[in-house]
Design a protein around this motif. Sequence first.
Motif, mmCIF file in Angstrom:
data_model
loop_
_atom_site.group_PDB
_atom_site.id
_atom_site.type_symbol
_atom_site.label_atom_id
_atom_site.label_comp_id
_atom_site.label_asym_id
_atom_site.label_seq_id
_atom_site.Cartn_x
_atom_site.Cartn_y
_atom_site.Cartn_z
ATOM 1 N N ILE A 112 -0.426 -3.676 -7.408
ATOM 2 C CA ILE A 112 -0.126 -3.159 -6.071
ATOM 3 C C ILE A 112 -1.319 -2.383 -5.520
ATOM 4 O O ILE A 112 -1.730 -2.557 -4.365
ATOM 5 C CB ILE A 112 1.128 -2.258 -6.124
ATOM 6 C CG1 ILE A 112 2.368 -3.097 -6.407
ATOM 7 C CG2 ILE A 112 1.304 -1.491 -4.817
ATOM 8 C CD1 ILE A 112 3.611 -2.272 -6.682
ATOM 9 N N THR A 113 -1.892 -1.508 -6.362
ATOM 10 C CA THR A 113 -3.036 -0.702 -5.933
ATOM 11 C C THR A 113 -4.249 -1.593 -5.653
ATOM 12 O O THR A 113 -4.975 -1.386 -4.677
ATOM 13 C CB THR A 113 -3.389 0.327 -7.009
ATOM 14 O OG1 THR A 113 -2.235 1.115 -7.306
ATOM 15 C CG2 THR A 113 -4.509 1.249 -6.543
ATOM 16 N N GLY A 114 -4.452 -2.593 -6.506
ATOM 17 C CA GLY A 114 -5.574 -3.495 -6.304
ATOM 18 C C GLY A 114 -5.465 -4.263 -4.999
ATOM 19 O O GLY A 114 -6.459 -4.421 -4.274
ATOM 20 N N ALA A 115 -4.255 -4.741 -4.689
ATOM 21 C CA ALA A 115 -4.065 -5.487 -3.444
ATOM 22 C C ALA A 115 -4.410 -4.628 -2.239
ATOM 23 O O ALA A 115 -5.019 -5.101 -1.274
ATOM 24 C CB ALA A 115 -2.629 -5.984 -3.354
ATOM 25 N N SER A 116 -4.032 -3.352 -2.300
ATOM 26 C CA SER A 116 -4.272 -2.460 -1.168
ATOM 27 C C SER A 116 -5.691 -1.902 -1.182
ATOM 28 O O SER A 116 -6.458 -2.077 -0.234
ATOM 29 C CB SER A 116 -3.271 -1.307 -1.194
ATOM 30 O OG SER A 116 -3.530 -0.395 -0.162
ATOM 31 N N VAL A 148 -7.695 -2.753 -15.065
ATOM 32 C CA VAL A 148 -7.936 -4.180 -15.261
ATOM 33 C C VAL A 148 -7.083 -5.013 -14.301
ATOM 34 O O VAL A 148 -7.556 -5.997 -13.712
ATOM 35 C CB VAL A 148 -7.650 -4.544 -16.734
ATOM 36 C CG1 VAL A 148 -7.445 -6.030 -16.908
ATOM 37 C CG2 VAL A 148 -8.790 -4.073 -17.628
ATOM 38 N N SER A 149 -5.826 -4.628 -14.121
ATOM 39 C CA SER A 149 -4.935 -5.362 -13.219
ATOM 40 C C SER A 149 -5.405 -5.251 -11.779
ATOM 41 O O SER A 149 -5.300 -6.217 -11.007
ATOM 42 C CB SER A 149 -3.499 -4.827 -13.356
ATOM 43 O OG SER A 149 -3.020 -4.996 -14.665
ATOM 44 N N ALA A 150 -5.918 -4.086 -11.394
ATOM 45 C CA ALA A 150 -6.443 -3.915 -10.033
ATOM 46 C C ALA A 150 -7.617 -4.853 -9.791
ATOM 47 O O ALA A 150 -7.742 -5.451 -8.706
ATOM 48 C CB ALA A 150 -6.856 -2.466 -9.808
#
Length: 485
Positions: free
Chosen positions: A419-423, A289-291
Motif C-alpha cells: 500500500i505504501t509503495g503504491a502511494s 522490500v514489498s514497497a
Amino acid sequence: MKSIIAGRIEAAADGTQRTSSVRWALAGLSLSMLLASLGTSIANVGLPTLAQAFGVSFQAVQWIVLAYLLAITTLIVSVGRLGDIAGRRRLLLAGIALYTAASALCGVAPALWLLIGARAAQGLGAAIMMALTIAFVGETVPKARTGSAMGLLGTMSAVGTALGPSLGGVLIAGFGWRAIFFVSVPLGLLTLLLAYRHLPLDRHDPKTDRPGFDSLGTLLLALALAAYGLAMTLGRGHFGPLNIALLLAALLGAAFFLLVEARVPSPLIRLAAFRDALLSGSLAMNLLVSAVMMATLVVGPFYLSRSLGLEAAIVGIVMSIGPAISTVSGIPAGRLVDRLGAPVMVMVGLVAMAAGSLALSLLPALFGVAGYVAAIAVLTPGYQLFQAANNTAVMADVHADQRGVISGLLSLSRNLGLITGASAMGALFAIASAATDIATAAPEAVATGMRITFAVAAALIVGAIAIAGASRRIAGRPSRSAKAS
C-alpha cells in the motif's frame, strides 16, 4: 525376526502414508494462498466493465478492490491471533468456506453496494487464509523442508497475482463479469476438501488454560490500519486534507492500541515480541522490500508505454515477465534456503534486489526493453529468495500458540509495504518526472522519473541490508543477565 520385519514394513507404510498426507495438506495450503492472491488481482481488470454494468463512476467502482484490500489489511493480525486461541484448523476451514460463499455472492450481486459488501466478506476469508496458511507450515512440514514449503507458497502467491488479470480478461470476454467471481467457487470447494481431510486436528487444551481474545485491541488496530490504508489509497497518491486527517487518525489509533496492549492481560500482540531484533528487523525488511516490488507494478507500465513507446499489448507481455520469473523461482529459492540456511539467503536475496533495483535505474536507458527485462530477471528471483528465507527465519522458532499472530504480522508488513509503495513510490515517480500528469508526460521526463525512483528503491534495499546485519548482531549479543551469570 518376523516381528521385526513386520514392524519395519508397518513403519515404512506409516511413513509413506504420512508423507502423502503432508503433500496433500501442502496442496490445500497452496490452493489457499493461490485463491487469496487471485482475489486481489482478478477484479482490477473488470473495473471498467463493472462501472458500465452498474452505471456508476470509476471512483465508486474502485471500492470493489478497496473493500477486499482493506478487509485483509485491517483483520489479518486479528484472525491470526484468533486462530492461535480457537484453533487454526477450524478457523482456516471457516475462512475458506466464507471466501467461497462470498465469491458466489459476488457473482450474483444485483447491486454495487451488495457486491462491495460481498468483497469485504471475501477479504475477511482471504485474511484468514493468508494468516493461517503460513502458520500451518510449522505443523505440517518437517523443519528441514520449511524453506521449500515457504518457497512453494510464494510461488502460488505469484501465480495467483499474475493469473488474475489475464484470466479475468478471458472470463469477462467469454462469459461476462460475473464469471471472474464464480471461478473461485469450485477452487474454493476443492481447497476446503483438501484442508478438511489432510490438515492436522486442533489440540483441545483445557478451556481454563486458553487466553482471552483482545476485542478492544482488535478494534483499535483495525481502525488504525483502515485509516492508514484509506489515507494511502484515496486520491491516487495526491495528498489532500482528507488524507492528512486519515493519517492523523491512524497515528492516534495506533497510540491508543499500544496503550491498551500494555495493560490488557491477554493482548492481541505481545509488545515484548518486538524487542526480538530478528522479528522486528524481519518485519521492517518485509515492508521495505514489498514497497520496492510495488514500484515495479506502478512505474513499469508508464515507463514502457510513455518512454519506450511500446503498445499496450507489448506492455502487458513485458509486465508479465516478472510474475512468470516469480513463478519458476519460488520453489528453487525455498530449496536453497533449506540447504544453505535462512540468514545467509536473506542477505543474498537482498543483495540481488539491490542490484536489480540499481539495474532498473540504469539499464533501460541504455538498452531499452532488453535492459528492463534483464533488471527484472535479477530483482524478481532476489525477492522470492528473500521472501522464502525471511518467512522461514521468522517462523522457525515461534512458539505454537503464537504462530498465527506472527504469521499475520508478516502478511501485514507485506500488505502495508504494498500500500505504501503504491502511494509513496508512485508520488516519488510523479515528482521526479516533474509532470502534473504522468499519462501525458514527455518520454524524457518519464525516463528521469524512472531513473530516480529506482535509485531510491536501491537505497531502500541497502537500508534493508543494514537492518538485516544490525538485527543479527543484536540477536547474537549476549544479554546482561547472561553476562552476569
